[in-house]
Design a protein around this motif. Sequence first.
Motif, PDB file in Angstrom:
ATOM      1  N   SER A  30       0.823  -1.203   0.000  1.00 61.76           N
ATOM      2  CA  SER A  30       0.000   0.000   0.000  1.00 61.76           C
ATOM      3  C   SER A  30       0.861   1.259   0.000  1.00 61.76           C
ATOM      4  CB  SER A  30      -0.885   0.000   1.250  1.00 61.76           C
ATOM      5  OG  SER A  30      -1.458   1.263   1.448  1.00 61.76           O
ATOM      6  N   THR A  44      -5.547   2.657  11.700  1.00 58.33           N
ATOM      7  CA  THR A  44      -4.794   2.027  10.621  1.00 58.33           C
ATOM      8  C   THR A  44      -4.005   0.832  11.130  1.00 58.33           C
ATOM      9  OG1 THR A  44      -4.636   4.102   9.406  1.00 58.33           O
ATOM     10  CG2 THR A  44      -3.006   2.408   8.861  1.00 58.33           C
ATOM     11  N   MET A  60       4.577   2.650   7.824  1.00 58.31           N
ATOM     12  CA  MET A  60       4.163   1.462   8.565  1.00 58.31           C
ATOM     13  C   MET A  60       4.895   0.245   8.023  1.00 58.31           C
ATOM     14  SD  MET A  60       0.424   0.104   9.656  1.00 58.31           S
ATOM     15  CE  MET A  60      -0.213  -0.249   8.043  1.00 58.31           C
ATOM     16  N   ASP A  83      -6.575  -1.921  11.628  1.00 57.05           N
ATOM     17  CA  ASP A  83      -7.044  -2.406  10.337  1.00 57.05           C
ATOM     18  C   ASP A  83      -6.004  -3.292   9.658  1.00 57.05           C
ATOM     19  OD1 ASP A  83      -8.902  -2.400   8.024  1.00 57.05           O
ATOM     20  OD2 ASP A  83      -7.310  -1.238   7.070  1.00 57.05           O
ATOM     21  N   ALA A  84      -4.755  -2.861   9.687  1.00 53.64           N
ATOM     22  CA  ALA A  84      -3.677  -3.613   9.043  1.00 53.64           C
ATOM     23  C   ALA A  84      -3.413  -4.946   9.746  1.00 53.64           C
ATOM     24  CB  ALA A  84      -2.402  -2.789   9.003  1.00 53.64           C
ATOM     25  N   PHE A  88      -0.129   4.047   0.941  1.00 58.55           N
ATOM     26  CA  PHE A  88      -0.442   4.720   2.209  1.00 58.55           C
ATOM     27  C   PHE A  88       0.450   4.206   3.327  1.00 58.55           C
ATOM     28  CE2 PHE A  88      -3.038   5.096   6.138  1.00 58.55           C
ATOM     29  CZ  PHE A  88      -3.001   6.489   6.234  1.00 58.55           C
ATOM     30  N   TRP A  89       0.658   2.894   3.383  1.00 60.43           N
ATOM     31  CA  TRP A  89       1.564   2.326   4.389  1.00 60.43           C
ATOM     32  C   TRP A  89       2.956   2.931   4.238  1.00 60.43           C
ATOM     33  CZ3 TRP A  89       1.046  -3.550   5.622  1.00 60.43           C
ATOM     34  CH2 TRP A  89      -0.260  -3.836   6.032  1.00 60.43           C
ATOM     35  N   GLY A 140      -6.613   8.200  13.645  1.00 62.94           N
ATOM     36  CA  GLY A 140      -6.525   7.512  12.356  1.00 62.94           C
ATOM     37  C   GLY A 140      -5.314   6.604  12.274  1.00 62.94           C
ATOM     38  N   VAL A 141      -4.238   6.988  12.945  1.00 67.81           N
ATOM     39  CA  VAL A 141      -3.033   6.150  12.982  1.00 67.81           C
ATOM     40  C   VAL A 141      -3.331   4.867  13.752  1.00 67.81           C
ATOM     41  CG1 VAL A 141      -0.652   6.014  13.808  1.00 67.81           C
ATOM     42  CG2 VAL A 141      -1.496   8.135  12.798  1.00 67.81           C
TER      43      VAL A 141
END
Length: 66
Positions: free
Chosen positions: A16, A58, A24, A61-62, A18-19, A54-55
């Motif tokens: 990702s 995330t 991350m 979620d991950a 975003f990652w 949000g962190v």
Amino acid sequence: MKAGVVLMKENEKQASPFWDHIRMKELVMENGYAEVRIDLFPNLLQRRGHVHGGVIATLIDASIGT
């Protein structure tokens, strides 16, 4: 190290963008178990200096996957 543990190589691109953006790292992914890590930096903090929700979402979620 446990059998079935998969570690990411230090310079390996994540799945990702975003990652990558939030830096991350996927440390371990195996059936029913995951470890992910984010080393905090200023852009991941809200204005009072706490980790942005949000962190945290995330990370959750991950780690639970799909």
